[in-house]
Structure formats: structure tokens, C-alpha cells
Design a protein around this motif. Structure first.
Motif, PDB file in Angstrom:
ATOM      1  N   GLY A 194      10.626  28.124 -92.301  1.00 17.34           N
ATOM      2  CA  GLY A 194      10.199  29.309 -93.037  1.00 17.34           C
ATOM      3  C   GLY A 194      10.726  29.358 -94.458  1.00 17.34           C
ATOM      4  N   SER A 195      11.383  28.297 -94.900  1.00 13.88           N
ATOM      5  CA  SER A 195      11.977  28.273 -96.246  1.00 13.88           C
ATOM      6  C   SER A 195      10.916  28.074 -97.319  1.00 13.88           C
ATOM      7  CB  SER A 195      13.009  27.152 -96.330  1.00 13.88           C
ATOM      8  OG  SER A 195      12.358  25.892 -96.216  1.00 13.88           O
ATOM      9  N   PRO A 196      11.208  28.525 -98.549  1.00 10.02           N
ATOM     10  CA  PRO A 196      10.240  28.350 -99.647  1.00 10.02           C
ATOM     11  C   PRO A 196       9.903  26.897 -99.923  1.00 10.02           C
ATOM     12  CG  PRO A 196      11.935  29.943-100.248  1.00 10.02           C
ATOM     13  CD  PRO A 196      12.369  29.325 -98.958  1.00 10.02           C
ATOM     14  N   ILE A 197      10.883  25.999 -99.768  1.00 11.37           N
ATOM     15  CA  ILE A 197      10.600  24.603-100.123  1.00 11.37           C
ATOM     16  C   ILE A 197       9.597  23.962 -99.168  1.00 11.37           C
ATOM     17  CG2 ILE A 197      12.513  23.578 -98.816  1.00 11.37           C
ATOM     18  CD1 ILE A 197      12.868  21.705-101.290  1.00 11.37           C
ATOM     19  N   LEU A 198       9.683  24.265 -97.871  1.00 10.00           N
ATOM     20  CA  LEU A 198       8.689  23.709 -96.936  1.00 10.00           C
ATOM     21  C   LEU A 198       7.355  24.427 -97.054  1.00 10.00           C
ATOM     22  CD1 LEU A 198      10.438  22.741 -93.582  1.00 10.00           C
ATOM     23  CD2 LEU A 198       9.974  21.369 -95.597  1.00 10.00           C
ATOM     24  N   ASN A 199       7.386  25.696 -97.442  1.00  9.27           N
ATOM     25  CA  ASN A 199       6.132  26.424 -97.657  1.00  9.27           C
ATOM     26  C   ASN A 199       5.343  25.881 -98.828  1.00  9.27           C
ATOM     27  OD1 ASN A 199       5.997  28.304 -95.541  1.00  9.27           O
ATOM     28  ND2 ASN A 199       7.464  29.647 -96.544  1.00  9.27           N
ATOM     29  N   THR A 200       6.045  25.247 -99.765  1.00 12.17           N
ATOM     30  CA  THR A 200       5.347  24.665-100.931  1.00 12.17           C
ATOM     31  C   THR A 200       5.025  23.185-100.713  1.00 12.17           C
ATOM     32  OG1 THR A 200       7.520  24.317-101.954  1.00 12.17           O
ATOM     33  CG2 THR A 200       6.294  26.303-102.594  1.00 12.17           C
ATOM     34  N   THR A 201       6.005  22.413-100.213  1.00 14.81           N
ATOM     35  CA  THR A 201       5.738  20.983 -99.998  1.00 14.81           C
ATOM     36  C   THR A 201       4.776  20.752 -98.833  1.00 14.81           C
ATOM     37  OG1 THR A 201       7.740  20.853 -98.648  1.00 14.81           O
ATOM     38  CG2 THR A 201       7.944  20.228-100.965  1.00 14.81           C
ATOM     39  N   LYS A 227       8.350  12.931-102.349  1.00 17.33           N
ATOM     40  CA  LYS A 227       6.968  12.442-102.394  1.00 17.33           C
ATOM     41  C   LYS A 227       5.970  13.595-102.469  1.00 17.33           C
ATOM     42  CE  LYS A 227       3.949   9.255 -99.862  1.00 17.33           C
ATOM     43  NZ  LYS A 227       3.839   8.426 -98.620  1.00 17.33           N
ATOM     44  N   LEU A 228       6.340  14.712-101.860  1.00 14.52           N
ATOM     45  CA  LEU A 228       5.464  15.884-101.840  1.00 14.52           C
ATOM     46  C   LEU A 228       5.712  16.829-103.012  1.00 14.52           C
ATOM     47  CD1 LEU A 228       5.561  16.591 -98.000  1.00 14.52           C
ATOM     48  CD2 LEU A 228       3.575  15.823 -99.309  1.00 14.52           C
ATOM     49  N   GLY A 229       6.544  16.404-103.983  1.00 14.52           N
ATOM     50  CA  GLY A 229       6.688  17.174-105.230  1.00 14.52           C
ATOM     51  C   GLY A 229       7.925  18.011-105.368  1.00 14.52           C
ATOM     52  N   SER A 230       8.849  17.907-104.430  1.00 14.74           N
ATOM     53  CA  SER A 230      10.072  18.701-104.544  1.00 14.74           C
ATOM     54  C   SER A 230      11.027  18.056-105.537  1.00 14.74           C
ATOM     55  CB  SER A 230      10.756  18.799-103.170  1.00 14.74           C
ATOM     56  OG  SER A 230      11.952  19.509-103.260  1.00 14.74           O
ATOM     57  N   PRO A 231      11.675  18.847-106.410  1.00 17.64           N
ATOM     58  CA  PRO A 231      12.670  18.294-107.349  1.00 17.64           C
ATOM     59  C   PRO A 231      13.785  17.575-106.588  1.00 17.64           C
ATOM     60  CG  PRO A 231      12.161  20.573-107.890  1.00 17.64           C
ATOM     61  CD  PRO A 231      11.510  20.288-106.577  1.00 17.64           C
ATOM     62  N   GLY A 256       2.477  22.908 -97.757  1.00 21.55           N
ATOM     63  CA  GLY A 256       1.674  24.112 -97.966  1.00 21.55           C
ATOM     64  C   GLY A 256       0.436  24.163 -97.086  1.00 21.55           C
ATOM     65  N   ASN A 257      -0.277  25.273 -97.229  1.00 19.57           N
ATOM     66  CA  ASN A 257      -1.468  25.479 -96.386  1.00 19.57           C
ATOM     67  C   ASN A 257      -2.518  24.400 -96.592  1.00 19.57           C
ATOM     68  OD1 ASN A 257      -0.061  27.749 -95.766  1.00 19.57           O
ATOM     69  ND2 ASN A 257      -1.534  29.215 -96.612  1.00 19.57           N
ATOM     70  N   ASP A 258      -2.728  23.998 -97.854  1.00 20.68           N
ATOM     71  CA  ASP A 258      -3.733  22.962 -98.129  1.00 20.68           C
ATOM     72  C   ASP A 258      -3.330  21.625 -97.519  1.00 20.68           C
ATOM     73  OD1 ASP A 258      -5.301  24.744 -99.512  1.00 20.68           O
ATOM     74  OD2 ASP A 258      -4.501  24.210-101.490  1.00 20.68           O
ATOM     75  N   TYR A 259      -2.033  21.335 -97.571  1.00 26.91           N
ATOM     76  CA  TYR A 259      -1.537  20.084 -96.988  1.00 26.91           C
ATOM     77  C   TYR A 259      -1.780  20.069 -95.479  1.00 26.91           C
ATOM     78  CZ  TYR A 259       1.766  16.500 -95.437  1.00 26.91           C
ATOM     79  OH  TYR A 259       2.337  15.391 -94.850  1.00 26.91           O
ATOM     80  N   LEU A 260      -1.470  21.185 -94.798  1.00 24.96           N
ATOM     81  CA  LEU A 260      -1.672  21.265 -93.349  1.00 24.96           C
ATOM     82  C   LEU A 260      -3.153  21.213 -92.988  1.00 24.96           C
ATOM     83  CD1 LEU A 260       0.977  23.974 -92.352  1.00 24.96           C
ATOM     84  CD2 LEU A 260       1.183  21.492 -92.262  1.00 24.96           C
ATOM     85  N   LYS A 261      -3.977  21.786 -93.851  1.00 29.20           N
ATOM     86  CA  LYS A 261      -5.422  21.741 -93.623  1.00 29.20           C
ATOM     87  C   LYS A 261      -5.937  20.305 -93.687  1.00 29.20           C
ATOM     88  CE  LYS A 261      -9.814  23.575 -95.371  1.00 29.20           C
ATOM     89  NZ  LYS A 261     -10.458  24.401 -96.436  1.00 29.20           N
ATOM     90  N   LYS A 262      -5.407  19.532 -94.674  1.00 28.25           N
ATOM     91  CA  LYS A 262      -5.809  18.127 -94.798  1.00 28.25           C
ATOM     92  C   LYS A 262      -5.371  17.320 -93.583  1.00 28.25           C
ATOM     93  CE  LYS A 262      -5.915  17.927 -99.852  1.00 28.25           C
ATOM     94  NZ  LYS A 262      -5.241  17.394-101.071  1.00 28.25           N
ATOM     95  N   LEU A 263      -4.230  17.694 -93.008  1.00 27.88           N
ATOM     96  CA  LEU A 263      -3.774  17.017 -91.797  1.00 27.88           C
ATOM     97  C   LEU A 263      -4.704  17.276 -90.614  1.00 27.88           C
ATOM     98  CD1 LEU A 263       0.118  17.482 -91.696  1.00 27.88           C
ATOM     99  CD2 LEU A 263      -1.161  15.404 -92.232  1.00 27.88           C
TER     100      LEU A 263
END
Length: 467
Positions: A438-445, A415-419, A447-454
Motif C-alpha cells: 500500500g506504499s506510494p512507491i509500489l502504487n507508482t512503480t 527498472k520501473l522508474g523509482s529513484p 501502477g494501475n496501467d502496469y497491472l492492466k498490461k500484466l
């Protein structure tokens, strides 16, 4: 010696029987304002000015009530909350004021509460009853303007218009001027060791109304209740009372005057005392002589283990420290203060803390805003960014833990855009929560903007906003 006695039933405030309180703050013509309406009397040799009457004036009592009500706080030994004050004062205020005027009022003992100290151990607080907090606040409001004219400019603790930030800035100013050795004096259990007789004598030099001094003394000897037993001591001012900060400054003002007489550069915040000199030898000499003055003249104890002579950048003052830079002297957050902040953040982002993400972020926002506002004078942009990165990873860890099931993780990652293939791979991972966060996939899905919206607040952005 301590005089220990059982708490009797004849105190001023019985535990029950209060009227249902009105939560509204009373107007000037109601509630606390009705405690006393009396003109000043000419007594004591025709002296017209009476301090006790000023303390009991309706406007002063109203102001005291509103401050106590706004601050809230735990009830004292009688169980009365600040919400119950309005109706109680309206019904009993005049009688209480009359007892105070006649010298018949007897304050209740304070309720002992032990709170943990940041560096281990506990600190004892004495919580007065809500009524006694109002009376103490009314006394303080009249005495503070009188003593403010006498206090040293180098005293910053618990004074109107003064702050810890100003104290740290002044310390930096001294260090930058070449006073790069610090005499750091720690008073041993200061609030527990104030000598009552000496304090009352000091008060009498300024306060001409003996009734006010008598009332203050009653608060000093009202005692501490713990486990149903009241202990009365001949020394100490319990931390937690509305009068305690003022009394502490009155006692230590004598030290301030002595330091000024010796032309020493110093900063005092309550019982935190730092003196700045230009050499180690001078610092050692000052430490020895001032320690003698404190112990012999003020009859207070200096904690030799916690007092020291050192460079200011090796010491902690009000949570801060200093460092040398090209432009002179910088202010930094002391490592112990950082560790305590991270510990508080860790507690709120613990995986075992079963709170919702929205509530967790709300509590984090409160903590971060308060911490950054206090430490905003420090140079800490890099620290703030490092803390942001660390905190975001912990939030990702909390979210990952809350997803729990493989299906939920797979569904949310997609749902958050991961393949699909990557989402399935990570949904089935056996790596630890912290490592996965700390993995790349959670850093992108996530991401900072997502956490900010939360609703996650940025420490570094808040710092730049208020710095």
C-alpha cells in the motif's frame, strides 16, 4: 427404512473394457444416433403416441449425448468419463435401448460426493454414470416442453428462458409496488425429502406412458454408493442428476398453484421461495398457513430456523438483497455474497499460493467475469471500485513477495522508474508485505496501467461494460 446392500458385479456397466473413445462429437448417423432406429408402435389399446419411443429417437439421444459430452463432469461409480461415451454407445447403444424398451434396464447407483456449503456444513451430490446422465437428459428433453406449458410464471429455477436475475427483478417489482414484507421459506434438505410415491403419482397425472414413469422410478430408487456400500431410500432425488431439477419443479409446482389460488405475490427459484405481502401480520399469517400446506399436503419439511418473516432489505435472496432509494427500490449484492467473493479472490492472491503471476491473473479473470456477469443487475459501482483497489494491493503484495531478494527488488524498482535512493530504501524495508503493497512507491512503480498490461481485469470496468 433404508435398504442397504453391497454393490454387486452384475451392474449394467462393468468398470473396465470400454473401447478407446473418439473425442469428436458423433454426427446424426453415428455414435449415439445409432442407439435406436424404430418406428412408433400402436400399443396400450391402440394409442399411437408413445412417449418412450420419443425419448429413444436417434435425434433426441444424439442431442442428449452432445449436452452431456459438452458439460463434462466427474465419472460415476463405473469410472466412465464423457470422453469414453462415444465408443461405448456405438458398441452397446442398441442393446441398451432394447433393455429400456423391455423394461429390463437397471440404472447404476449414483456416486456420493460431499461439497462444502458457503455457510458451513456440506451438501451431498449424487453423480450418475455418464451413460445414465445421457438417458436422464434424453428423458428431460422430452418432458420439459410438456411441463413448461403447466408451470407457473413465478417459477424461475432451471427452466428454459428463465434465470435468477429475472427472479430478483420480479421480487424488486413486488417490493416497489408496496409488498414490503417477505415470507422467506426454506425447505429442509429438500432434495433428500421428496416422497417417491407422491412424486410418481404426480407424474402419472401428466405422463400417459407407464413405461416412462417406471424408468423414472428406477432412477429414484437406484441408490447412492459411498464407501463401496449402496444405500437405497424410499425418498429423495439426488442432486446432480440431469432429471433432478425438472422433478424438483414438478413437485413444487403444486405449491405454486396453491399460492396462485390464494392470489399471493411470490417468486420461486427451485427450493428458494419468497412470498411478498403488505404487512407483518399478513406475512405471519401466510407463513403459518403455507408451512402447514407444505408439511401436511406436500409432505416436505420446512426449516423453521432458516425461514423468517422480515423486510426484504434484511434478507438474502439468490445472493442479492434490496435497499430503499429515492427512485424506489434498488438491488444490491448481499454482504455474505461479497464476503464469499473476497474469500475466493484472497485464495487466488495468497502469498503462499505458488502460482505464476500470469496464471494467477488468468484465474482471477475467470472468477471476476463470472461473478460480475451474475451480479450485474445490482447497483454496485462503488463496491466494484473498492474491490478493485483492494485487489490491486493484493496483486502488488504477491509481486513484492515473488521478488524476494533485496537485489531483485532494487533492480526491478529502478527498472520501473523509482529513484535509486528510494529503490534501495524500499528494497531493504522490513515492513510487512501488505503494508509495503500500500506504499506510494509500489502504487507508482506497480501502477494501475502496469497491472492492466500484466492482465489484471478491472471489476468496475467489467461491471460498467455489462450493466
Amino acid at each position: 427404512m433404508d435398504d442397504t446392500k453391497r454393490y454387486g458385479k452384475d451392474r449394467q456397466l462393468p468398470k473396465g473394457g470400454y473401447l478407446q473413445s473418439d473425442r469428436a462429437v458423433p454426427e446424426m448417423d453415428a455414435g449415439a444416433s445409432s442407439i435406436l432406429s424404430m418406428s412408433q408402435k400402436e400399443e396400450d389399446g391402440g394409442q399411437k403416441y408413445q412417449l418412450l419411443e420419443d425419448i429413444l429417437k436417434p435425434a433426441n439421444l444424439n442431442k442428449a449425448y452432445k449436452k452431456v459430452k459438452a458439460k463434462g463432469g466427474s465419472p460415476g461409480i463405473d469410472g466412465m468419463t464423457t470422453d469414453m461415451l462415444y465408443s461405448y454407445l456405438k458398441q452397446n447403444g442398441k442393446d441398451i435401448a432394447g433393455k429400456i424398451l423391455k423394461g429390463n434396464y437397471k440404472p447404476s447407483p449414483v456416486r456420493k460426493v460431499d461439497i462444502p456449503k458457503p455457510d458451513g456444513g456440506t451438501r451431498s451430490l449424487g453423480i450418475p454414470t455418464a451413460l445414465d446422465r445421457v438417458i436422464q437428459q434424453a428423458i428431460a428433453q422430452i418432458l420439459i416442453p410438456i411441463y413448461e406449458k403447466k408451470f407457473s410464471d413465478s417459477s424461475y429455477g432451471f427452466r428454459p428462458g428463465k434465470s435468477a436475475k429475472q427472479a430478483v427483478e420480479k421480487a424488486r417489482e413486488y417490493i416497489q409496488s408496496g409488498y414490503s414484507w417477505t415470507v422467506d421459506i426454506d425447505l429442509a434438505k429438500y432434495f433428500d425429502t421428496v416422497n417417491h410415491d407422491r412424486l410418481v403419482r404426480t407424474l402419472s397425472y401428466t405422463i400417459g406412458d407407464s413405461r416412462v414413469i417406471s424408468l423414472i422410478r428406477k432412477y429414484l430408487v437406484s441408490g447412492v454408493m459411498a464407501g463401496g456400500v449402496v444405500t437405497v431410500k424410499d425418498r429423495g432425488t439426488p442432486q446432480g442428476g440431469n432429471l433432478s431439477p425438472l422433478l424438483a419443479n414438478i413437485v413444487l409446482d403444486e405449491l405454486d398453484k396453491e399460492l396462485e389460488k390464494r392470489n399471493l405475490k411470490f417468486v420461486r427459484y427451485a427450493d428458494d421461495i419468497n412470498i411478498y405481502v403488505k404487512s407483518r401480520k399478513a406475512a405471519q399469517r401466510v407463513m403459518a398457513s403455507i408451512t402447514r400446506f407444505i408439511e401436511d399436503k406436500l409432505r416436505l419439511a420446512v426449516n423453521k430456523d432458516k425461514s423468517s418473516v422480515d423486510r426484504p432489505w434484511k434478507l438474502k435472496f439468490l445472493g442479492f438483497s434490496f435497499y430503499r432509494k429515492k427512485e424506489g427500490t434498488g438491488i444490491r449484492v448481499h454482504p455474505k455474497s461479497i464476503a464469499r467473493f473476497k474469500s475466493a479472490l484472497k485464495k487466488l492472491t495468497s502469498r503462499s499460493n505458488a502460482m505464476s503471476i500470469s496464471y494467477r491473473l488468468y484465474k482471477l479473470r475467470q472468477l471476476i467475469i463470472g461473478w460480475v456477469n451474475y451480479y450485474s443487475i445490482a447497483d454496485m459501482i462503488k463496491l466494484a471500485r473498492d474491490l478493485d483497489e483492494w485487489l490491486r494491493r493484493r496483486i502488488r503484495m504477491c509481486i513484492w513477495k515473488q521478488w524476494k531478494k533485496i537485489k531483485t527488488r532494487y533492480k526491478n524498482l529502478k527498472k520501473l522508474g523509482s529513484p535509486g535512493s528510494k529503490a534501495w530504501e524500499y528494497a531493504n524495508t522490513r515492513k510487512s508485505y501488505w503494508r509495503t503493497a500500500g506504499s506510494p512507491i509500489l502504487n507508482t512503480t506497480l501502477g494501475n496501467d502496469y497491472l492492466k498490461k500484466l492482465g489484471l481485469i478491472s471489476i468496475s470496468k467489467r461491471y460498467l461494460l455489462v450493466h
